[in-house]
Design a protein around this motif. Sequence first.
Motif, PDB file in Angstrom:
ATOM      1  N   SER A  96       0.816  -1.212   0.000  1.00 18.48           N
ATOM      2  CA  SER A  96       0.000   0.000   0.000  1.00 18.48           C
ATOM      3  C   SER A  96       0.844   1.254   0.000  1.00 18.48           C
ATOM      4  N   CYS A  97       2.180   1.101   0.067  1.00 15.33           N
ATOM      5  CA  CYS A  97       3.067   2.260  -0.016  1.00 15.33           C
ATOM      6  C   CYS A  97       3.478   2.549  -1.447  1.00 15.33           C
ATOM      7  N   LYS A  98       3.044   1.684  -2.408  1.00 19.63           N
ATOM      8  CA  LYS A  98       3.399   1.901  -3.801  1.00 19.63           C
ATOM      9  C   LYS A  98       2.493   2.943  -4.424  1.00 19.63           C
ATOM     10  N   LYS A  99       2.726   3.231  -5.654  1.00 25.13           N
ATOM     11  CA  LYS A  99       1.897   4.214  -6.340  1.00 25.13           C
ATOM     12  C   LYS A  99       0.457   3.746  -6.364  1.00 25.13           C
ATOM     13  N   LYS A 100      -0.462   4.668  -6.398  1.00 29.50           N
ATOM     14  CA  LYS A 100      -1.877   4.324  -6.266  1.00 29.50           C
ATOM     15  C   LYS A 100      -2.397   3.485  -7.426  1.00 29.50           C
ATOM     16  N   THR A 101      -1.712   3.445  -8.535  1.00 28.47           N
ATOM     17  CA  THR A 101      -2.168   2.656  -9.665  1.00 28.47           C
ATOM     18  C   THR A 101      -1.530   1.278  -9.692  1.00 28.47           C
ATOM     19  N   ASP A 102      -0.698   0.957  -8.675  1.00 26.55           N
ATOM     20  CA  ASP A 102      -0.035  -0.325  -8.632  1.00 26.55           C
ATOM     21  C   ASP A 102      -1.061  -1.443  -8.504  1.00 26.55           C
ATOM     22  N   PRO A 103      -1.076  -2.446  -9.403  1.00 25.80           N
ATOM     23  CA  PRO A 103      -2.070  -3.506  -9.327  1.00 25.80           C
ATOM     24  C   PRO A 103      -1.942  -4.352  -8.077  1.00 25.80           C
ATOM     25  N   GLY A 104      -0.707  -4.512  -7.552  1.00 29.50           N
ATOM     26  CA  GLY A 104      -0.532  -5.263  -6.316  1.00 29.50           C
ATOM     27  C   GLY A 104      -1.209  -4.577  -5.155  1.00 29.50           C
ATOM     28  N   GLU A 105      -1.139  -3.256  -5.123  1.00 32.80           N
ATOM     29  CA  GLU A 105      -1.788  -2.491  -4.067  1.00 32.80           C
ATOM     30  C   GLU A 105      -3.288  -2.695  -4.110  1.00 32.80           C
ATOM     31  N   ALA A 106      -3.851  -2.641  -5.283  1.00 30.13           N
ATOM     32  CA  ALA A 106      -5.293  -2.824  -5.421  1.00 30.13           C
ATOM     33  C   ALA A 106      -5.708  -4.199  -4.946  1.00 30.13           C
ATOM     34  N   ALA A 107      -4.906  -5.222  -5.252  1.00 31.33           N
ATOM     35  CA  ALA A 107      -5.240  -6.576  -4.840  1.00 31.33           C
ATOM     36  C   ALA A 107      -5.202  -6.715  -3.332  1.00 31.33           C
ATOM     37  N   LEU A 108      -4.215  -6.122  -2.696  1.00 29.17           N
ATOM     38  CA  LEU A 108      -4.072  -6.246  -1.256  1.00 29.17           C
ATOM     39  C   LEU A 108      -5.083  -5.401  -0.501  1.00 29.17           C
ATOM     40  N   ALA A 109      -5.311  -4.199  -0.984  1.00 28.54           N
ATOM     41  CA  ALA A 109      -6.212  -3.285  -0.284  1.00 28.54           C
ATOM     42  C   ALA A 109      -7.666  -3.637  -0.497  1.00 28.54           C
ATOM     43  N   ASP A 123     -10.281   6.698  -8.038  1.00 31.37           N
ATOM     44  CA  ASP A 123     -11.435   7.324  -8.695  1.00 31.37           C
ATOM     45  C   ASP A 123     -11.191   8.781  -9.052  1.00 31.37           C
ATOM     46  N   GLY A 124     -10.046   9.304  -8.660  1.00 32.50           N
ATOM     47  CA  GLY A 124      -9.673  10.652  -9.072  1.00 32.50           C
ATOM     48  C   GLY A 124     -10.275  11.759  -8.247  1.00 32.50           C
ATOM     49  N   LYS A 125     -11.137  11.432  -7.298  1.00 31.94           N
ATOM     50  CA  LYS A 125     -11.774  12.458  -6.481  1.00 31.94           C
ATOM     51  C   LYS A 125     -10.897  12.785  -5.278  1.00 31.94           C
ATOM     52  N   LYS A 126     -10.761  14.074  -4.989  1.00 33.87           N
ATOM     53  CA  LYS A 126      -9.992  14.512  -3.824  1.00 33.87           C
ATOM     54  C   LYS A 126     -10.783  14.204  -2.564  1.00 33.87           C
ATOM     55  N   TYR A 147       2.222  10.870   3.199  1.00 38.05           N
ATOM     56  CA  TYR A 147       1.133  10.147   2.549  1.00 38.05           C
ATOM     57  C   TYR A 147       0.622  10.891   1.327  1.00 38.05           C
ATOM     58  N   ALA A 148       0.712  12.212   1.349  1.00 39.22           N
ATOM     59  CA  ALA A 148       0.292  13.004   0.192  1.00 39.22           C
ATOM     60  C   ALA A 148       1.128  12.657  -1.038  1.00 39.22           C
ATOM     61  N   LYS A 149       2.348  12.194  -0.818  1.00 37.02           N
ATOM     62  CA  LYS A 149       3.190  11.770  -1.945  1.00 37.02           C
ATOM     63  C   LYS A 149       2.797  10.384  -2.426  1.00 37.02           C
ATOM     64  N   VAL A 150       2.262   9.585  -1.516  1.00 37.96           N
ATOM     65  CA  VAL A 150       1.874   8.206  -1.839  1.00 37.96           C
ATOM     66  C   VAL A 150       0.512   8.171  -2.520  1.00 37.96           C
ATOM     67  N   VAL A 151      -0.445   8.898  -1.957  1.00 39.18           N
ATOM     68  CA  VAL A 151      -1.813   8.952  -2.494  1.00 39.18           C
ATOM     69  C   VAL A 151      -2.195  10.428  -2.617  1.00 39.18           C
ATOM     70  N   PRO A 152      -1.843  11.064  -3.709  1.00 41.56           N
ATOM     71  CA  PRO A 152      -2.033  12.516  -3.843  1.00 41.56           C
ATOM     72  C   PRO A 152      -3.487  12.980  -3.774  1.00 41.56           C
ATOM     73  N   ASN A 153      -4.438  12.097  -4.069  1.00 40.90           N
ATOM     74  CA  ASN A 153      -5.837  12.531  -4.072  1.00 40.90           C
ATOM     75  C   ASN A 153      -6.496  12.416  -2.702  1.00 40.90           C
ATOM     76  N   VAL A 154      -5.713  12.117  -1.659  1.00 37.64           N
ATOM     77  CA  VAL A 154      -6.224  12.103  -0.288  1.00 37.64           C
ATOM     78  C   VAL A 154      -5.447  13.137   0.526  1.00 37.64           C
ATOM     79  N   SER A 155      -6.181  14.072   1.113  1.00 32.46           N
ATOM     80  CA  SER A 155      -5.578  15.109   1.938  1.00 32.46           C
ATOM     81  C   SER A 155      -5.884  14.821   3.407  1.00 32.46           C
ATOM     82  N   VAL A 156      -4.841  14.648   4.215  1.00 38.46           N
ATOM     83  CA  VAL A 156      -5.018  14.421   5.644  1.00 38.46           C
ATOM     84  C   VAL A 156      -4.815  15.753   6.364  1.00 38.46           C
ATOM     85  N   GLU A 157      -5.891  16.267   6.958  1.00 41.90           N
ATOM     86  CA  GLU A 157      -5.871  17.557   7.648  1.00 41.90           C
ATOM     87  C   GLU A 157      -5.646  17.318   9.133  1.00 41.90           C
TER      88      GLU A 157
END
Length: 315
Positions: A24-37, A47-50, A72-82
Amino acid sequence: MTKYAHALRIGGVALLALGLFGASCKKKTDPGEAALAGSANAAAADDGKKQSIQNIGSDTMVNLAQAWAEEYAKVVPNVSVEVSGGGSGVGIAALINGTASVANASRRLEPEESEKAKKASGKEPKEFMVGYDGLAIYVNKQNPIEEIAIEDLAEIYKEGGKFNKWSDVGVKSIPGAKSDEIIRVSRQNNSGTYQYFREAVVGKKNDYKAGSLDMNGSKEVVELVARTPGAIGYSGLGYATPDVKIVRVAKKKGESAVVPSITTVLDKSYPISRPLFMYTPGEPGPAVHKYLEWILSDAGQKIVEKTGYVPLSKK
């Protein structure tokens, strides 16, 4: 990848071993990440939504939480942790009133707090242990004291405690100090650190001695001690600076005094250490779930260590 002893739990059921979470630390389009998550998490990431995660609470954890958020913003740019602090009590209140996606706390929820949160949302709060903190005892650099026992700390801080002067603990003089008075620096009572120190040092049945300087934040405690020769204070290990001295602590007089560190916190030889928690209002949604996975991965735990705290123990 090394497995962490504390696996992320959702709904009380253990998820995949944390050794698998590194994906889950890989790029958000990584297929392995999708399988694990899982498909829900993959959709949340791709989905491209912020999306925004409101992370509120413990002042002890605020620097760590901010470091996590920035990385995390570098890992998943479309999620902002405030991230915002204010104390564990503030985070728990936000959990109860529904304004926090994640509440940070340097103590566990009290049963009545958990019940209030459940009553408000209809969901049982979920607890995630994310690291440890050695609660350090700080004095001014000019202070010659090197170690102190828990019972002596109690006599300094508790109501009716007999130690009010540095000479009471064997310190003859402190360069720059205006008097022999011990200037006690503490936290405000909405702080998890305040509550933990009372439990571990002052005593559950004891009140704090009146007249302490009560700071809003962990950083402020260290800063005040740094500029006040006669001061003593307690704060998270992650707030240590070269401008203060950390005093070794003994469980009892006559026993070896120990400095807080990764080793001494994990082997429990340092007597004032505690776990750090994140709470969600019920089972976390996909974006929060994915964020917690990442925090508990090797990447997230390396940030715990980098910021001066203690990562979860490894097997």
